[in-house]
Design a protein around this motif. Structure first.
Motif, PDB file in Angstrom:
ATOM      1  N   MET A 148      42.333  15.603   1.015  1.00 22.82           N
ATOM      2  CA  MET A 148      42.428  15.394   2.460  1.00 22.82           C
ATOM      3  C   MET A 148      43.292  14.178   2.781  1.00 22.82           C
ATOM      4  N   ASP A 149      44.068  13.739   1.810  1.00 26.55           N
ATOM      5  CA  ASP A 149      45.011  12.628   1.966  1.00 26.55           C
ATOM      6  C   ASP A 149      46.413  13.217   2.045  1.00 26.55           C
ATOM      7  N   PRO A 150      47.077  13.170   3.203  1.00 22.71           N
ATOM      8  CA  PRO A 150      48.408  13.779   3.326  1.00 22.71           C
ATOM      9  C   PRO A 150      49.422  13.222   2.331  1.00 22.71           C
ATOM     10  N   ALA A 151      49.238  11.980   1.900  1.00 21.94           N
ATOM     11  CA  ALA A 151      50.189  11.379   0.960  1.00 21.94           C
ATOM     12  C   ALA A 151      50.087  12.006  -0.428  1.00 21.94           C
ATOM     13  N   GLU A 194      37.740   5.624   8.697  1.00 26.23           N
ATOM     14  CA  GLU A 194      38.807   6.336   7.987  1.00 26.23           C
ATOM     15  C   GLU A 194      39.552   5.442   7.003  1.00 26.23           C
ATOM     16  N   ASP A 195      39.300   4.117   7.057  1.00 22.24           N
ATOM     17  CA  ASP A 195      39.940   3.213   6.112  1.00 22.24           C
ATOM     18  C   ASP A 195      39.207   3.144   4.775  1.00 22.24           C
ATOM     19  N   ARG A 196      38.044   3.840   4.661  1.00 16.06           N
ATOM     20  CA  ARG A 196      37.300   3.739   3.414  1.00 16.06           C
ATOM     21  C   ARG A 196      36.537   5.000   3.002  1.00 16.06           C
ATOM     22  N   LYS A 197      36.572   6.043   3.812  1.00 18.50           N
ATOM     23  CA  LYS A 197      35.938   7.293   3.387  1.00 18.50           C
ATOM     24  C   LYS A 197      36.589   8.468   4.106  1.00 18.50           C
ATOM     25  N   GLY A 198      36.200   9.670   3.688  1.00 17.39           N
ATOM     26  CA  GLY A 198      36.738  10.877   4.311  1.00 17.39           C
ATOM     27  C   GLY A 198      37.920  11.472   3.589  1.00 17.39           C
ATOM     28  N   VAL A 199      38.519  10.714   2.680  1.00 17.97           N
ATOM     29  CA  VAL A 199      39.584  11.213   1.807  1.00 17.97           C
ATOM     30  C   VAL A 199      39.307  10.704   0.399  1.00 17.97           C
ATOM     31  N   LEU A 200      39.921  11.363  -0.560  1.00 17.72           N
ATOM     32  CA  LEU A 200      39.780  10.947  -1.957  1.00 17.72           C
ATOM     33  C   LEU A 200      41.048  10.242  -2.376  1.00 17.72           C
ATOM     34  N   PRO A 250      42.317   6.182  -4.386  1.00 18.88           N
ATOM     35  CA  PRO A 250      41.858   4.945  -5.011  1.00 18.88           C
ATOM     36  C   PRO A 250      41.481   3.887  -3.977  1.00 18.88           C
ATOM     37  N   GLY A 251      40.365   3.228  -4.228  1.00 19.83           N
ATOM     38  CA  GLY A 251      39.873   2.196  -3.334  1.00 19.83           C
ATOM     39  C   GLY A 251      38.863   2.682  -2.320  1.00 19.83           C
ATOM     40  N   TYR A 252      38.802   3.984  -2.129  1.00 23.07           N
ATOM     41  CA  TYR A 252      37.869   4.536  -1.147  1.00 23.07           C
ATOM     42  C   TYR A 252      36.487   4.739  -1.758  1.00 23.07           C
ATOM     43  N   LEU A 253      35.487   4.815  -0.880  1.00 19.38           N
ATOM     44  CA  LEU A 253      34.112   5.037  -1.320  1.00 19.38           C
ATOM     45  C   LEU A 253      34.000   6.361  -2.063  1.00 19.38           C
ATOM     46  N   ALA A 254      33.217   6.365  -3.122  1.00 19.38           N
ATOM     47  CA  ALA A 254      33.070   7.559  -3.961  1.00 19.38           C
ATOM     48  C   ALA A 254      32.017   8.482  -3.363  1.00 19.38           C
ATOM     49  N   ASP A 255      32.424   9.206  -2.308  1.00 15.14           N
ATOM     50  CA  ASP A 255      31.621  10.250  -1.672  1.00 15.14           C
ATOM     51  C   ASP A 255      32.312  11.569  -1.971  1.00 15.14           C
ATOM     52  N   ILE A 256      31.693  12.413  -2.802  1.00 20.49           N
ATOM     53  CA  ILE A 256      32.393  13.554  -3.395  1.00 20.49           C
ATOM     54  C   ILE A 256      31.449  14.750  -3.468  1.00 20.49           C
ATOM     55  N   VAL A 257      31.997  15.952  -3.292  1.00 15.60           N
ATOM     56  CA  VAL A 257      31.224  17.167  -3.557  1.00 15.60           C
ATOM     57  C   VAL A 257      32.052  18.085  -4.453  1.00 15.60           C
ATOM     58  N   VAL A 258      31.390  18.648  -5.466  1.00 18.80           N
ATOM     59  CA  VAL A 258      32.000  19.608  -6.391  1.00 18.80           C
ATOM     60  C   VAL A 258      31.420  20.983  -6.072  1.00 18.80           C
ATOM     61  N   LEU A 259      32.286  21.942  -5.763  1.00 21.33           N
ATOM     62  CA  LEU A 259      31.839  23.275  -5.390  1.00 21.33           C
ATOM     63  C   LEU A 259      31.849  24.230  -6.580  1.00 21.33           C
ATOM     64  N   SER A 260      31.114  25.325  -6.427  1.00 22.02           N
ATOM     65  CA  SER A 260      30.950  26.291  -7.515  1.00 22.02           C
ATOM     66  C   SER A 260      32.152  27.201  -7.698  1.00 22.02           C
ATOM     67  N   GLY A 261      33.126  27.121  -6.814  1.00 24.58           N
ATOM     68  CA  GLY A 261      34.322  27.955  -6.941  1.00 24.58           C
ATOM     69  C   GLY A 261      35.469  27.357  -6.162  1.00 24.58           C
ATOM     70  N   ASP A 262      36.573  28.074  -6.128  1.00 23.13           N
ATOM     71  CA  ASP A 262      37.787  27.625  -5.451  1.00 23.13           C
ATOM     72  C   ASP A 262      37.750  28.120  -4.011  1.00 23.13           C
ATOM     73  N   ILE A 263      37.519  27.227  -3.073  1.00 26.40           N
ATOM     74  CA  ILE A 263      37.345  27.620  -1.676  1.00 26.40           C
ATOM     75  C   ILE A 263      38.616  28.209  -1.082  1.00 26.40           C
ATOM     76  N   GLU A 264      39.763  27.867  -1.655  1.00 19.96           N
ATOM     77  CA  GLU A 264      41.019  28.422  -1.159  1.00 19.96           C
ATOM     78  C   GLU A 264      41.275  29.828  -1.703  1.00 19.96           C
ATOM     79  N   ALA A 265      40.641  30.174  -2.813  1.00 16.19           N
ATOM     80  CA  ALA A 265      40.908  31.465  -3.447  1.00 16.19           C
ATOM     81  C   ALA A 265      39.962  32.560  -2.978  1.00 16.19           C
TER      82      ALA A 265
END
Length: 556
Positions: free
Chosen positions: A17-20, A509-515, A517-532
C-alpha cells in the motif's frame, strides 16, 4: 542493515500500500517496527539464529486491517447473543428464539440481533404480540440490523416500565398502538435503552452512544465481567486480521477498561475512541471531556482524540433526515437531532480546539447539515487539515458531492450496508428513498471520483466484523437497476480504504497503514492470493497470522 531481526515473512505476495514500492516478496521485523522489505533472498539473508520465520505460502500479505467504524463493547457483547441474520418467517424465528432461550435459562433478558425489518414477511410488521407468541413469560428484545430499531415483547415492555409509553425525546419513539399501549417497536436509543438495560451489561455497552455518559455505579463483579467481554472482543478482532479499530462508543468507562488491559498484558489491537457529544450537552463539554481525554490517552495503542455526534437516525424507521420528502411518506423529511445552528456551534468549537469530528449522517439532509457545519468551522477558524468525517452517507445530494473534497471531509462508509448486499433485503429501503435517490445512494465511486477520501468499515455489531467478508461485499455489489452507475471501487482502492486510508483518517499515516521500513509492524498474512481469486471467493480467504506492534496476536 538492522542489528537484529526478530521475524521474517517470506514466500509472500506483499501488497505494501506504499505507492513508492507497491509490491515485495518478503519483509523483516525487529521489535515493533518493520526494518526491511524486498526480495526473498535479500530478506532471508538478514535472519539470524533467533529469527522467527513465517512462510506465507504465496498468500497475500497486507498492512493489518483498520476497522474505521465499530463498537467494541457492543460487538463484544454480541458474541454472546442470538444472531438472527438470514432468519425469515415466523416459524424460523420461533425455532431460533426457543433454542436460544433453552440454552440460556438464567438470562434476565434474551437478546436477538440482525433481525431484518421484513423478518416475518415483506408486508407484516413485527409487534409485541408476535414475540409474545414465542416467549410469553421471559423478556425478549430483538434488534434490526442497524440497531436503531428494536422490538420487545410484552414481558420486556412491562419490566422496563414502558408498556404505556414514555417521553423519550426528539428523534426517538416508543411506537404506540390504537389501544394506548406500546406496539413493541422501539426507535432509537432513548426508546430502546430502558429494555436493553435489563441485559447482562445493564446497558453499559451502549451508554456512550445512548447518553454520552458513564455508568453511575458498577460493582467489582460487573466490571470484571465487562473487562472479560471486551478482552474477548479484542481477541476476535485479531482473529480477523484487524490491528486497529476506531470504536465509536465514546465513554470514559470503556477507555479505562482498555487502559487496564493495555497495562496488564497489552492490547492485541490498537484502539481509538471519541468523546460522544449529545444534543443536550452544554458546548463546554467538548473542552471539558474531549480535550481532557485527548491529553490522557495519547499512545499509539490507545488514543482518544476526536468527537462523535449523531445528526439523524436511519432510513428504514423514518428517522434519517432527507433534503426532500421520503418517497413513501409525503410531507416527512425526518427530524435532525441537532438544529443546523446547534451543530455548527459544535463543529466550530471542536475544530477550534483541534479535535476531529465524526458525525453519523444517513440521509442526504443530514449529510448537508454536517457539511454546512464543517464549512462554518472553516469560516470561523480558518482552513486547516482537520480531516473531519461523515459516517455512513447512505444518500448524498448531487449538489453536495464536490463539497467533500472542497472541505477535506472524509467519507466513512460501510460496504455491508447497501440493500441487496450481505444478505440484506431490498425493501423497505428502496421504496423509502425512492428511485430518484437510488443513483446517489452508497455512492462510493461517485464520491471517490469527486476527490473524497474514503475509509471502509462494518459498524460491528450492526454488520458482521470480518474485513474479508466486507471486502467481498464491496467487490460483488451490483446496481439496483441497469441504468444505475456501478459504485464499486477497484480492489486496490478497496484495500486502501481498509488500510492506508484508515491510518490517514487517524492522522497516523506517518507510521502505519503501509508496509515500509520504519513503520509499525502491523501485518496480516492471508490464506491465499487476494488478487488471484474471483471477487466472489474473497470471503473464503482467512487470516493465517495477525501481527500488531510486532507481536503475533493470532495464528491459525
Amino acid at each position: 542493515m538492522p542489528d537484529r531481526v526478530d521475524l521474517v515473512i517470506h514466500n509472500a505476495r506483499i501488497l505494501t500500500m506504499d505507492p513508492a514500492r507497491p509490491r515485495a516478496e518478503a519483509l523483516a521485523v525487529a521489535g515493533n517496527r518493520l526494518v526491511a522489505i524486498g526480495g526473498e533472498a535479500e530478506i532471508l539473508a538478514l535472519a539470524g539464529p533467533g529469527t522467527r520465520h513465517i512462510d506465507a505460502h504465496g498468500g497475500t500479505v497486507l498492512p493489518g486491517f483498520n476497522e474505521a467504524h465499530m463498537h467494541i463493547f457492543g460487538g463484544s457483547v454480541s458474541l454472546t447473543q442470538l444472531s438472527l441474520f438470514g432468519v425469515k418467517g415466523f416459524s424460523a424465528l420461533k425455532e431460533a428464539v426457543d433454542a436460544y432461550a433453552a440454552q440460556n435459562p438464567d438470562l434476565g433478558l434474551l437478546v436477538g440481533l440482525s433481525a431484518d425489518y421484513t423478518i416475518l414477511s415483506d408486508t407484516e410488521k413485527v409487534t409485541r404480540h408476535h414475540l409474545d407468541a414465542i416467549l410469553p413469560d421471559r423478556p425478549f428484545l430483538m434488534f434490526a440490523p442497524d440497531r436503531h430499531t428494536a422490538w420487545a415483547n410484552t414481558a420486556a415492555l412491562k419490566a422496563a416500565g414502558i408498556l404505556e409509553g414514555r417521553d423519550v425525546g426528539v428523534g426517538n419513539e416508543i411506537v404506540m398502538g390504537a389501544d394506548g399501549l406500546a406496539t413493541g417497536e422501539l426507535k432509537e436509543a432513548n426508546a430502546i435503552d430502558p429494555v436493553a438495560e435489563m441485559g447482562i451489561t445493564a446497558g453499559r455497552d451502549h451508554l456512550g452512544i445512548g447518553t454520552g455518559g458513564d455508568p453511575a455505579h458498577v460493582t467489582a463483579e460487573e466490571r470484571a465481567s465487562d473487562l472479560a467481554l471486551i478482552r474477548r472482543g479484542l481477541a476476535y478482532c485479531a482473529e480477523l486480521g484487524i490491528t486497529s479499530v476506531q470504536a465509536m462508543d465514546g465513554n470514559l468507562y470503556q477507555l479505562e477498561i482498555l487502559a487496564e488491559i493495555e497495562r496488564e498484558r497489552g492490547l492485541p489491537v490498537r484502539v481509538r475512541m471519541p468523546f460522544h457529544m449529545k444534543n443536550f450537552m452544554p458546548l463546554g463539554m467538548i473542552e471539558e471531556k474531549g480535550v481532557a481525554w485527548r491529553a490522557r490517552f495519547t499512545g499509539d495503542r490507545l488514543r482518544s482524540d476526536f468527537v462523535k455526534v449523531f445528526a439523524d437516525g436511519v432510513t428504514e424507521s423514518g428517522t434519517a433526515v432527507m433534503v426532500d420528502d421520503y418517497a413513501d411518506q409525503p410531507d416527512w423529511k425526518g427530524e435532525p437531532l441537532f438544529t443546523p445552528e446547534h451543530f455548527a456551534q459544535v463543529a466550530v468549537e471542536a475544530d477550534r480546539l483541534g479535535l476531529q469530528v465524526a458525525v453519523h449522517a444517513i440521509g442526504d439532509g443530514a449529510v448537508r447539515l454536517v457539511l454546512d457545519g464543517y464549512e462554518a468551522a472553516r469560516r470561523a477558524n480558518g482552513a486547516r487539515d482537520s480531516r473531519h468525517r461523515i459516517e455512513h452517507i447512505e444518500v448524498v445530494n448531487p449538489a453536495d458531492i464536490p463539497r467533500f473534497a472542497e472541505l477535506g471531509a472524509v467519507a466513512s462508509m460501510q460496504p455491508t450496508h447497501p440493500p441487496g448486499s450481505a444478505g440484506l433485503p431490498l425493501e423497505p429501503y428502496l421504496s423509502r428513498i425512492g428511485p430518484a435517490r437510488w443513483p446517489h445512494a452508497f455512492a462510493w465511486r461517485t464520491l471517490k471520483d469527486a476527490g473524497a477520501r474514503i475509509v471502509f468499515a462494518t459498524d460491528w455489531p450492526v454488520s458482521p466484523l470480518s474485513p474479508l467478508s466486507c471486502i467481498h461485499d464491496a467487490m460483488t455489489r451490483r446496481p439496483w437497476r441497469e441504468d444505475m452507475p456501478d459504485q464499486r471501487l477497484s480492489l486496490q482502492e478497496t484495500l486502501a480504504a481498509y488500510t492506508s486510508e484508515g491510518a490517514f483518517v487517524e492522522f497516523m499515516e506517518d507510521r502505519k497503514g503501509v508496509l515500509k521500513p520504519g513503520y509499525l509492524a502491523d501485518i496480516v498474512v492471508l490464506s491465499g492470493d487476494i488478487e488471484a481469486v474471483a471477487h466472489g471467493e474473497i470471503a473464503a480467504l482467512r487470516p493465517l497470522v495477525t501481527i500488531c506492534d510486532g507481536v503475533v496476536t493470532h495464528q491459525a
